[in-house]
Design a protein around this motif. Structure first.
Motif, PDB file in Angstrom:
ATOM      1  N   LEU A   1       0.851  -1.190   0.000  1.00 58.64           N
ATOM      2  CA  LEU A   1       0.000   0.000   0.000  1.00 58.64           C
ATOM      3  C   LEU A   1       0.888   1.243   0.000  1.00 58.64           C
ATOM      4  O   LEU A   1       0.639   2.207  -0.725  1.00 58.64           O
ATOM      5  CB  LEU A   1      -0.928   0.006   1.223  1.00 58.64           C
ATOM      6  CG  LEU A   1      -1.739   1.297   1.391  1.00 58.64           C
ATOM      7  CD1 LEU A   1      -2.686   1.526   0.214  1.00 58.64           C
ATOM      8  CD2 LEU A   1      -2.509   1.290   2.709  1.00 58.64           C
TER       9      LEU A   1
ATOM     10  N   LEU B   1       0.940   4.219  -2.674  1.00 61.61           N
ATOM     11  CA  LEU B   1       0.675   5.607  -2.278  1.00 61.61           C
ATOM     12  C   LEU B   1       1.797   6.535  -2.732  1.00 61.61           C
ATOM     13  O   LEU B   1       1.546   7.669  -3.133  1.00 61.61           O
ATOM     14  CB  LEU B   1       0.467   5.703  -0.762  1.00 61.61           C
ATOM     15  CG  LEU B   1      -0.863   5.122  -0.239  1.00 61.61           C
ATOM     16  CD1 LEU B   1      -0.837   4.994   1.281  1.00 61.61           C
ATOM     17  CD2 LEU B   1      -2.053   5.978  -0.681  1.00 61.61           C
TER      18      LEU B   1
ATOM     19  N   ASN C   1       1.400   6.914  -6.400  1.00 59.97           N
ATOM     20  CA  ASN C   1       0.196   7.699  -6.655  1.00 59.97           C
ATOM     21  C   ASN C   1       0.449   9.192  -6.429  1.00 59.97           C
ATOM     22  O   ASN C   1      -0.018  10.040  -7.198  1.00 59.97           O
ATOM     23  CB  ASN C   1      -0.925   7.213  -5.730  1.00 59.97           C
ATOM     24  CG  ASN C   1      -2.271   7.810  -6.080  1.00 59.97           C
ATOM     25  OD1 ASN C   1      -2.743   7.639  -7.199  1.00 59.97           O
ATOM     26  ND2 ASN C   1      -2.880   8.520  -5.143  1.00 59.97           N
TER      27      ASN C   1
ATOM     28  N   ARG D   1       4.205   3.409  15.472  1.00 56.40           N
ATOM     29  CA  ARG D   1       3.801   4.590  14.701  1.00 56.40           C
ATOM     30  C   ARG D   1       4.997   5.489  14.423  1.00 56.40           C
ATOM     31  O   ARG D   1       5.192   5.955  13.292  1.00 56.40           O
ATOM     32  CB  ARG D   1       2.734   5.362  15.473  1.00 56.40           C
ATOM     33  CG  ARG D   1       2.283   6.657  14.819  1.00 56.40           C
ATOM     34  CD  ARG D   1       1.330   7.423  15.720  1.00 56.40           C
ATOM     35  NE  ARG D   1       0.142   6.643  16.002  1.00 56.40           N
ATOM     36  CZ  ARG D   1      -0.923   6.593  15.194  1.00 56.40           C
ATOM     37  NH1 ARG D   1      -0.948   7.306  14.094  1.00 56.40           N
ATOM     38  NH2 ARG D   1      -1.955   5.851  15.505  1.00 56.40           N
TER      39      ARG D   1
ATOM     40  N   LEU E   1       4.187  11.850   3.648  1.00 59.49           N
ATOM     41  CA  LEU E   1       3.176  11.327   2.733  1.00 59.49           C
ATOM     42  C   LEU E   1       1.815  11.256   3.408  1.00 59.49           C
ATOM     43  O   LEU E   1       0.781  11.464   2.773  1.00 59.49           O
ATOM     44  CB  LEU E   1       3.609   9.939   2.240  1.00 59.49           C
ATOM     45  CG  LEU E   1       2.623   9.130   1.396  1.00 59.49           C
ATOM     46  CD1 LEU E   1       2.249   9.868   0.114  1.00 59.49           C
ATOM     47  CD2 LEU E   1       3.203   7.760   1.059  1.00 59.49           C
ATOM     48  N   GLY E   2       1.810  10.953   4.700  1.00 53.53           N
ATOM     49  CA  GLY E   2       0.536  10.852   5.429  1.00 53.53           C
ATOM     50  C   GLY E   2      -0.037   9.449   5.464  1.00 53.53           C
ATOM     51  O   GLY E   2      -1.231   9.260   5.675  1.00 53.53           O
TER      52      GLY E   2
ATOM     53  N   GLY F   1      -1.149   6.229   9.350  1.00 56.25           N
ATOM     54  CA  GLY F   1      -2.393   5.735   9.946  1.00 56.25           C
ATOM     55  C   GLY F   1      -2.939   4.525   9.210  1.00 56.25           C
ATOM     56  O   GLY F   1      -3.380   3.541   9.821  1.00 56.25           O
ATOM     57  N   ALA F   2      -2.896   4.569   7.881  1.00 53.24           N
ATOM     58  CA  ALA F   2      -3.402   3.438   7.091  1.00 53.24           C
ATOM     59  C   ALA F   2      -2.550   2.195   7.326  1.00 53.24           C
ATOM     60  O   ALA F   2      -3.070   1.083   7.447  1.00 53.24           O
ATOM     61  CB  ALA F   2      -3.417   3.809   5.602  1.00 53.24           C
TER      62      ALA F   2
ATOM     63  N   MET G   1      -0.865   1.548  10.043  1.00 46.25           N
ATOM     64  CA  MET G   1      -1.186   1.093  11.405  1.00 46.25           C
ATOM     65  C   MET G   1      -2.464   0.252  11.393  1.00 46.25           C
ATOM     66  O   MET G   1      -2.559  -0.748  12.099  1.00 46.25           O
ATOM     67  CB  MET G   1      -1.354   2.297  12.337  1.00 46.25           C
ATOM     68  CG  MET G   1      -0.092   3.054  12.666  1.00 46.25           C
ATOM     69  SD  MET G   1       1.112   2.113  13.658  1.00 46.25           S
ATOM     70  CE  MET G   1       0.235   2.013  15.228  1.00 46.25           C
TER      71      MET G   1
ATOM     72  N   VAL H   1      -4.326  -4.529  -3.793  1.00 46.02           N
ATOM     73  CA  VAL H   1      -4.010  -3.121  -3.548  1.00 46.02           C
ATOM     74  C   VAL H   1      -4.331  -2.380  -4.846  1.00 46.02           C
ATOM     75  O   VAL H   1      -4.232  -2.966  -5.927  1.00 46.02           O
ATOM     76  CB  VAL H   1      -2.516  -2.970  -3.156  1.00 46.02           C
ATOM     77  CG1 VAL H   1      -1.596  -3.463  -4.242  1.00 46.02           C
ATOM     78  CG2 VAL H   1      -2.162  -1.540  -2.799  1.00 46.02           C
TER      79      VAL H   1
ATOM     80  N   ILE I   1      -7.435   7.269   7.412  1.00 43.68           N
ATOM     81  CA  ILE I   1      -7.510   6.092   8.279  1.00 43.68           C
ATOM     82  C   ILE I   1      -6.468   6.192   9.381  1.00 43.68           C
ATOM     83  O   ILE I   1      -5.353   6.643   9.142  1.00 43.68           O
ATOM     84  CB  ILE I   1      -7.312   4.815   7.428  1.00 43.68           C
ATOM     85  CG1 ILE I   1      -8.501   4.663   6.466  1.00 43.68           C
ATOM     86  CG2 ILE I   1      -7.163   3.576   8.314  1.00 43.68           C
ATOM     87  CD1 ILE I   1      -8.326   3.567   5.448  1.00 43.68           C
ATOM     88  N   ASP I   2      -6.855   5.796  10.576  1.00 40.50           N
ATOM     89  CA  ASP I   2      -5.885   5.826  11.677  1.00 40.50           C
ATOM     90  C   ASP I   2      -6.269   4.799  12.743  1.00 40.50           C
ATOM     91  O   ASP I   2      -7.310   4.160  12.659  1.00 40.50           O
ATOM     92  CB  ASP I   2      -5.802   7.227  12.291  1.00 40.50           C
ATOM     93  CG  ASP I   2      -4.417   7.489  12.884  1.00 40.50           C
ATOM     94  OD1 ASP I   2      -3.641   6.530  13.061  1.00 40.50           O
ATOM     95  OD2 ASP I   2      -4.114   8.659  13.152  1.00 40.50           O
TER      96      ASP I   2
END
Lengths: 548, 548
Positions: free
Chosen positions: A135, A139, A142, A209, A231-232, A235-236, A238, B162, B537-538
């Motif tokens: 993923l 990302l 992307n 995290r 990138l952010g 959380g995904a 995790m 994915v 998402i987190d």
């Protein structure tokens, strides 16, 4: 004697509820996965009290030394001596089970069960890591595709838990702009994912995290690093790792609890089960038996310098597994000739044992040499090893766990208890963390591999400059080299000296928390042999046969 | 109103042992996966007795119609009427949850729980299929690498769960001969794996084995096909799929059992949950509510012509889900304008409903139109739809399952019971299996899509010749086309006529047991949007938030 699979199939493991209950776990501290596996909560690891025993080995051979078998037998042997023991082991990679590697659940009467399930999907941890890793790759690509970031170099690769040489090197993103940005890239095997190493070293949710936040994904046009936090995506990831973080509870054939969790490589990563599993074993038992991949120069070195240092762990004793066959091979005979008596070769090979002992003593450890006895091993040769080990200052025990289970490891268990009778101290590390990276590498080479020094390639020097710019100089180092030699050259068996260790590349694994130094080429994605094990595997009535 | 996630989090599902017990399952007929999920044994499916209800929908919109929500509410509604009901549903694909698709567990007060776990790794079925698919790819490439087989064309692609557009098209095997044979290839999403379709249609272990044996992997130099049986990989794939074959048991918010298992695409595959799940629901309950992807022209058509025909299933009733918004969109307004009252657009859009009704009648079905009521839907517009449906000979009910759960679907449940009061008969199929492939395609186009006929591209004609040479002409066809139109052109909403359906390619899925006909281009690997759901998402304290 029955095959490993036949023995495992005859086992009548305790129901997982009963096993968990025997450890004092309440129903909200574990979740069953089937009738014989469970995930335990991370909170379990909070109150460790047991004594830690590390199992390592002399230098490898292409046939393996049986480290897991000895670990399992030792835990069962401790139980037979009335001790509360638990195991903390790595979980196996699925891919190699279809190639030619053996499984990773021990052998004979010293196995962890349900071995077939553990060797296949188990509780899905490897799949979760594959998902998170890929993923993240999607990302990053992307973000580039949509113009959200401009990178001059992408550092993140994809992973799959399959032996597939065709995926090592590829060009993706072909077929026009709708399919993203063309890129030279490739797949590693899942055990090589940095997320695997990060998960295994993480000390709880917040630490995982923070490690994921630090993953280095690429280099921006201006040379600055581009991280997972920027990138952010943390959380995904995790979310994908919520369950994979939790240690898995299973048991040996004799009912000793085993926390089997995490499986990072022992060359490009640190090669130990998860810290969560180690802590769970320490919390549930008086003796926690764990292993580190390959020999004292690889898994054990990283166990001390990386894992123990970070987690403030202090082993009470070390077990150094060896076999007559391995020592004869390191004494110079071919593998096909190493299986039968040859006192000359054995005497030559003792130098390998000696150096591993010296290494473990240098780490400040009390050591028991465990000779993993195979059918046909002769008493006089065993006596030779015993005498050598004792002369060096180690304890010694023969382990017959493969043939006899825990009963075959009672001598070993007693020796470990004797060795661990005084209070453990923190290991003596090979280098301070604040030394420059070249000095850390030099210290490992001189003190652990016993070579003359290291030589960085031009490429590695460029990598080093980037590492410094990225602020990764304070990290410990994780050397990727062959397990068959103290050196980088698999042909230099025994106890080579004077070699110069070539460092080809340096990679910052900021999330895992170490710098990988490549001493020669190490495959991150295995291939399949001409006749893969896959062709021998089958199912009948829901029962799997032919797995290693 | 609370969000779906908040509602699901408030749920207090029955312990899985209690749920399984309420179905009469003994402990050796199921294995718990955590506290709220289980896998049930394949033997469960042996004695089906319930009545089968198929839920389908009018043509799609980019916003979806809520078919799963209505299915869940219907099962709960039946339970409120004192009936023993169970669901058989597809399991969601992990990949799209991080893109922008909603989850696949229903919504509001009509959800299947634990929704977060189901939308993430669930019990690992998708991962097992990914592993099996990619092991097979590695074994094919390995056989070529070692010279064990010579292929002029490789037909087997890899899969990952994915959304990753960069993997659609690539060149693998680069970097020299050690890395295998360079090849143009790519990855599809796991839901598109032929192994997914084969597993979902398989009727037990022996049938799955036979399907895997038949998988077409490549074309030999002399033009003959090269199959999985010839490679010798079937046993290894079976081992990877041992658990994935077994249906998963979960429950709705109201405690109705739900078998959530298998998730093939509804365009390039047949789009229904596994046969094993359908049979398990029929064995455990008097009413088995199942759904098929997209509309009567896609999922339902394939449900009848492929799944029911093969498995000798006969639905007792069909539910056709629609919404005012969907009908208005098919009446010609933009999606942004379709959410509020517009009687003209609605009247225009009824033609879409009418044609789906005609289709279901032609399949010999008794139909209940279920209007999925959204906040703001006005009574007079609903009355318009009711009148139209009843005039066409269907029953009609408003479904308020999203807002009210099973209570909002009691009217629908009663209408379904009324419709299903007489004994079910086998569906009327759209074509006989022994017709030539062009005729099967022509029949679907004229009888179901209501176009003028089909036109095969030159490439499709060449594919057809190969299919005939491979002996695949007797298979049913599985048309891959847009869900937004009866035609191949997403812009032709409502009830288009007179179009000629272009068939670009034909693929033999000999293992799944159908021929895929591509009407236009259908993406087998989605991409991520500019702002993927992943960024929302987190996890906190082990609790996942932000999943769709």
């Amino acid at each position: 004697m029955l095959s490993d699979t036949e023995i495992a199939r005859l086992a009548r493991p305790r129901p997982i509820e009963a096993l968990a209950g025997s450890l004092g776990l309440s129903p909200d501290e574990f979740e069953p996965y089937g009738r014989d596996k469970a995930k335990v909560g991370l909170s379990l690891a909070r109150q460790p009290h047991g004594r830690l025993v590390l199992v390592t080995a002399t230098s490898g051979t292409p046939a393996g030394s049986g480290k897991t078998t000895v670990s399992v037998a030792l835990a069962d042997g401790l139980a037979r001596l009335g001790q509360r023991a638990a195991l903390a082991l790595r979980e196996p990679s699925l891919g190699p089970c279809f190639g030619m590697k053996g499984g990773a659940t021990g052998g004979g009467y010293a196995q962890v069960v349900p071995s077939t399930s553990i060797n296949l999907h188990f509780t899905g941890d490897f799949h979760a890591i594959t998902s998170a890793n890929n993923l993240l790759a999607a990302l990053v690509d992307n973000a580039r595709h949509h113009g959200a970031v401009s990178l001059k170099q992408v550092l993140w690769r994809r992973v799959l838990d399959v032996n597939d040489r065709a995926l090592r090197q590829m060009v993706s993103g072909l077929g026009g702009p709708a399919n993203g940005v063309p890129a030279e890239t490739g797949f590693d095997i899942t055990a090589a994912s940095e997320i695997m190493a990060a998960l295994c070293l993480a000390d709880g949710e917040a630490d995982l995290r923070a490690r994921l936040d630090r993953l280095l994904l690429g280099v921006r046009a201006d040379g600055r690093p581009y991280t997972c936090a920027e990138l952010g995506a943390t959380g995904a990831l995790m979310a994908l790792l919520v369950d994979a973080q939790k240690p898995n509870l299973v048991q040996t054939l004799e009912g000793t609890p085993a926390f089997v969790h995490g499986g990072p490589f022992a060359n490009i990563a640190h090669g130990c089960n998860s810290l969560a599993a180690t802590r769970a074993a320490l919390a549930c038992a008086d003796w926690a038996v764990t292993e580190a991949g390959f020999g004292s120069d690889l898994g054990a070195e990283k166990f001390f310098n990386i894992k123990c240092r970070q987690a403030k762990l202090a082993p009470a004793a070390c077990v150094l597994v060896t076999s007559l066959k391995a020592l004869r091979w390191h004494g110079g005979v071919e593998l096909s000739d190493a299986g039968h008596g040859n006192a000359d070769a054995l005497s030559q090979g003792l130098a390998n044992l000696g150096r591993h002992l010296d290494n473990l003593f240098a780490f400040g450890q009390r050591v028991v040499v465990a000779l993993n006895r195979f059918a046909g091993d002769e008493d006089d040769e065993i006596a030779l090893v015993r005498g050598y080990a004792q002369e060096k200052g180690a304890r010694f025990a023969v382990c017959e766990g493969y043939a006899k289970g825990g009963e075959g490891a009672v001598e070993l268990a007693q020796a470990v208890m004797d060795a661990a009778s005084s209070a453990p101290a923190a290991p003596a590390y090979s280098y301070p963390l604040d030394a420059p990276l070249e000095e850390k590498l030099g210290a490992l080479c001189r003190r652990v591999y016993r070579g003359a020094g290291v030589e960085l390639s031009a490429r590695a020097r460029a990598d080093l400059a980037q590492l410094k710019a990225f602020g990764c100089e304070q990290l410990p180092v994780c050397v990727a080299k062959t397990p068959f030699s103290f050196s980088h050259d698999a042909k230099l068996r025994g106890a080579p000296e004077g070699f110069v260790l070539p460092i080809e590349r340096l990679y910052a694994n900021a999330g895992a928390g170490f710098v990988v130094a490549m001493a020669g080429s190490v495959l991150r994605m295995p291939g399949l042999p001409r006749q893969p094990q896959a062709f021998a595997i089958d199912v009948s009535g829901g029962e799997v046969s032919g797995l290693p």
